[in-house]
Design a protein around this motif. Structure first.
Motif, short mmCIF file in Angstrom:
data_model
loop_
_atom_site.label_atom_id
_atom_site.label_comp_id
_atom_site.label_asym_id
_atom_site.label_seq_id
_atom_site.Cartn_x
_atom_site.Cartn_y
_atom_site.Cartn_z
N GLN A 68 -13.40 2.56 -13.97
CA GLN A 68 -12.04 2.44 -13.43
C GLN A 68 -11.78 1.05 -12.85
O GLN A 68 -12.49 0.60 -11.96
CB GLN A 68 -11.80 3.48 -12.35
N GLY A 69 -10.77 0.36 -13.36
CA GLY A 69 -10.39 -0.93 -12.82
C GLY A 69 -11.25 -2.09 -13.26
O GLY A 69 -10.92 -3.24 -12.95
N SER A 70 -12.36 -1.84 -13.97
CA SER A 70 -13.29 -2.92 -14.32
C SER A 70 -13.10 -3.41 -15.75
O SER A 70 -13.20 -4.61 -16.01
CB SER A 70 -14.73 -2.44 -14.13
N ALA A 161 -3.96 -4.44 -1.31
CA ALA A 161 -4.72 -3.19 -1.37
C ALA A 161 -5.26 -2.82 0.01
O ALA A 161 -5.19 -1.66 0.44
CB ALA A 161 -5.86 -3.31 -2.37
N LEU A 162 -5.80 -3.81 0.73
CA LEU A 162 -6.32 -3.55 2.07
C LEU A 162 -5.19 -3.19 3.03
O LEU A 162 -5.37 -2.38 3.95
CB LEU A 162 -7.07 -4.78 2.59
N GLY A 163 -4.00 -3.80 2.80
CA GLY A 163 -2.87 -3.51 3.67
C GLY A 163 -2.41 -2.07 3.60
O GLY A 163 -1.85 -1.54 4.56
N GLU A 164 -2.69 -1.41 2.47
CA GLU A 164 -2.30 -0.01 2.33
C GLU A 164 -3.06 0.90 3.30
O GLU A 164 -2.60 2.00 3.61
CB GLU A 164 -2.53 0.46 0.89
N LEU A 165 -4.22 0.44 3.77
CA LEU A 165 -5.01 1.26 4.69
C LEU A 165 -4.29 1.48 6.02
O LEU A 165 -4.43 2.54 6.65
CB LEU A 165 -6.38 0.60 4.95
N SER A 166 -3.54 0.47 6.45
CA SER A 166 -2.89 0.55 7.76
C SER A 166 -1.42 0.95 7.67
O SER A 166 -0.73 1.01 8.68
CB SER A 166 -3.00 -0.81 8.46
N MET A 167 -0.95 1.20 6.47
CA MET A 167 0.46 1.53 6.30
C MET A 167 0.68 3.04 6.34
O MET A 167 -0.09 3.81 5.77
CB MET A 167 0.98 0.98 4.96
N GLU A 168 1.68 3.43 7.04
CA GLU A 168 2.09 4.83 7.02
C GLU A 168 3.18 5.00 5.95
O GLU A 168 3.98 4.10 5.71
CB GLU A 168 2.64 5.25 8.39
N GLU A 169 3.17 6.15 5.32
CA GLU A 169 4.15 6.39 4.28
C GLU A 169 5.55 6.52 4.88
O GLU A 169 5.79 7.38 5.72
CB GLU A 169 3.79 7.66 3.50
N ASP A 170 6.45 5.64 4.47
CA ASP A 170 7.84 5.69 4.94
C ASP A 170 8.66 6.58 4.00
O ASP A 170 8.18 6.96 2.92
CB ASP A 170 8.41 4.27 4.99
N PRO A 171 9.86 6.92 4.39
CA PRO A 171 10.70 7.80 3.54
C PRO A 171 10.91 7.25 2.13
O PRO A 171 10.95 8.01 1.16
CB PRO A 171 12.01 7.87 4.32
N GLU A 279 -7.93 4.75 -4.12
CA GLU A 279 -8.01 4.33 -5.52
C GLU A 279 -7.56 2.89 -5.72
O GLU A 279 -8.12 2.16 -6.53
CB GLU A 279 -7.18 5.27 -6.40
N THR A 280 -6.55 2.46 -4.96
CA THR A 280 -6.05 1.09 -5.11
C THR A 280 -7.13 0.08 -4.76
O THR A 280 -7.31 -0.92 -5.46
CB THR A 280 -4.81 0.87 -4.22
N ILE A 281 -7.87 0.33 -3.69
CA ILE A 281 -8.95 -0.58 -3.29
C ILE A 281 -10.04 -0.58 -4.36
O ILE A 281 -10.60 -1.62 -4.71
CB ILE A 281 -9.52 -0.16 -1.93
N GLN A 282 -10.35 0.60 -4.86
CA GLN A 282 -11.37 0.71 -5.91
C GLN A 282 -11.00 -0.13 -7.13
O GLN A 282 -11.84 -0.83 -7.68
CB GLN A 282 -11.52 2.18 -6.31
N ILE A 283 -9.72 -0.08 -7.52
CA ILE A 283 -9.28 -0.78 -8.73
C ILE A 283 -9.09 -2.27 -8.48
O ILE A 283 -9.57 -3.11 -9.26
CB ILE A 283 -7.97 -0.15 -9.24
N ILE A 284 -8.42 -2.62 -7.39
CA ILE A 284 -8.01 -4.01 -7.16
C ILE A 284 -9.17 -4.88 -6.65
O ILE A 284 -9.27 -6.06 -6.99
CB ILE A 284 -6.84 -4.07 -6.17
N ILE A 285 -10.06 -4.31 -5.84
CA ILE A 285 -11.15 -5.10 -5.27
C ILE A 285 -12.47 -4.81 -5.98
O ILE A 285 -13.15 -5.72 -6.47
CB ILE A 285 -11.29 -4.83 -3.76
N GLY A 286 -12.83 -3.55 -6.04
CA GLY A 286 -14.09 -3.19 -6.69
C GLY A 286 -14.09 -3.48 -8.17
O GLY A 286 -15.10 -3.94 -8.73
N GLY A 287 -12.95 -3.23 -8.83
CA GLY A 287 -12.85 -3.40 -10.28
C GLY A 287 -13.23 -4.79 -10.77
O GLY A 287 -14.12 -4.95 -11.61
N PRO A 288 -12.57 -5.86 -10.28
CA PRO A 288 -12.92 -7.21 -10.75
C PRO A 288 -14.35 -7.62 -10.43
O PRO A 288 -14.98 -8.32 -11.23
CB PRO A 288 -11.91 -8.10 -9.99
N LEU A 289 -14.88 -7.20 -9.27
CA LEU A 289 -16.25 -7.57 -8.92
C LEU A 289 -17.25 -6.92 -9.86
O LEU A 289 -18.24 -7.55 -10.27
CB LEU A 289 -16.54 -7.17 -7.47
#
Length: 396
Positions: A68-70, A161-171, A279-289
């Motif tokens: 996934q993502g790689s 991708a990291l920013g999504e960790l601290s974001m709350e879902e808005d309407p 999943e976003t972190i897995q794809i965007i950060i882990g995937g390219p590495l």
């Protein structure tokens, strides 16, 4: 009076075998990931049932960690590498490059549009073509410029991708997710039992995000950033000559290998084991590495006699990469969709994994047979004919 030099494609003897190995290997990984989408739609997280067996759970984890993502990023890397390689070879031979590049990219755009609308909406060729138009201007940069822009674009994706960790879902975000969920239900219904015409019409008119054209643009631009980033990284690696002269650059590949092994895989494993949706972190950060890990392994292992022998089968598929990519879509949409065998959502992840590996093995055999009698694949022939405005040699 000057003589016009006829532009010609890369000779078979000038191919870099490691690149063909990587292309073939990338197609295996892409198929493993796409099998989820063939079975469960464009957003399988909304339609795929939770694995109920150890085999399905293991297959899900294995695909997430290893693929996934790689492989999408690996394929993007190879595209950027290939376009930069083509440009430099044309310049070395004092041949015109601009018209060839634009024709090549335009043909890819048309192929991607047809593939995405009439065969499978998970197409990547259309995106590659749009990014390829932009890549043309980036290729004017120096090695340093290519690397800086690659890191900037990939860094933007990592930060988001990291920013999504601290974001709350808005309407607004919640409304988009609800729209995607509703779209996925409608998609499952039409793919599982609809006619071919109904499937095409659904692709043409459906609105996954509920935002109309704006939603399509937002998704497209988001994907473009990471794709262009990998394009530029591939172009940079070509300029450095690392893969073409891998024996002279073992140290850099070993460093890349350890980065992927010690950082990329742990990130992917952690995101798979986490109860949160990462999943976003897995794809965007882990995937390219992890993609860098695969690139390094192939570059190093293909330099050994044993490596060349074991990896040789991947070259057959890699040399027919466009044909084999489109063939995967054509075969498995027919297998799973209602207008074909109608197996949509009925096999599960483990069977899908076995089916992917079995079909890829068949592609190796068929590609090897084809290349014994023909110089290039059928879709490569079409692409090359349009690119060079000449009839390519077909038979050996």
């Amino acid at each position: 009076m000057t003589t016009k030099v006829q532009v010609t494609p890369t000779l078979e003897s000038n191919r870099i075998e490691a690149l063909d190995i990587m292309r073939g290997f990338a197609l295996l990984g892409i198929l493993l990931v796409n099998m989820r989408h063939f079975q469960y739609g464009l957003f399988p997280e909304y339609t795929m049932p939770a694995p109920t067996s150890f085999l399905d759970s293991g297959a899900d984890a294995l695909i997430s960690i290893l693929a996934q993502g790689s492989f999408y990023t690996l394929f993007s890397f190879l595209f950027g590498y290939g376009m930069a390689l083509m440009k430099d070879r044309f310049i070395e031979q004092k041949q015109g490059f601009v018209a060839v590049y634009w024709r090549r990219t335009l043909i890819l755009l048309l192929l991607g549009y047809v593939h995405g609308l009439f065969i499978w909406d998970g197409d990547i060729l259309f995106m590659y073509a749009i990014c390829g138009f932009l890549l043309f201007f980036f290729l004017k940069l120096t090695e340093r410029g290519l690397l800086i822009w690659a890191l900037i674009l990939l860094g933007i994706m990592a930060i988001s991708a990291l920013g999504e960790l601290s974001m709350e879902e808005d309407p607004f975000t919640e409304a988009v997710f609800q729209s995607i969920a509703a779209y996925s239900e409608d998609e499952a219904a039409v793919l599982s039992s609809g006619t071919y015409g109904e499937v095409v019409e659904f692709r043409r008119t459906a609105d996954p995000t509920g935002l109309g054209v704006l939603g399509d643009i937002l998704i497209f631009v988001n994907n473009m950033i990471s794709v262009i980033g990998m394009f530029l990284l591939g172009a940079f690696v070509h300029r450095k000559g690392w893969i073409a002269n891998a024996a002279e650059h073992k140290a850099i590949f070993k460093r890349m290998l350890w980065i992927g092994l010690l950082i990329g895989f742990p990130i992917k494993i952690a995101t798979v084991l986490s109860p949160a949706n990462l999943e976003t972190i897995q794809i965007i950060i882990g995937g390219p590495l992890v993609a860098l890990f695969y690139i390094s392994c192939i570059a190093l292992f293909s330099q050994t006699a044993q490596g060349k022998k074991l990896l040789k089968p991947f070259t057959y598929v890699g040399r027919l990469s466009l044909t084999n990519y489109l063939l995967q879509s054509l075969v498995f949409t027919t297998v799973f969709y209602g207008y074909g065998l109608g197996l949509y959502g009925s096999l599960g992840l483990f069977v899908g994994l076995l089916l992917s590996i079995g079909f890829f093995a068949l592609q190796i055999v068929c590609s090897h047979f084809w290349l014994r009698h023909f110089r290039i694949g059928p879709m490569e022939w079409v692409w090359r004919a349009g690119t060079y405005l000449s009839i390519p040699k077909w038979r050996r």
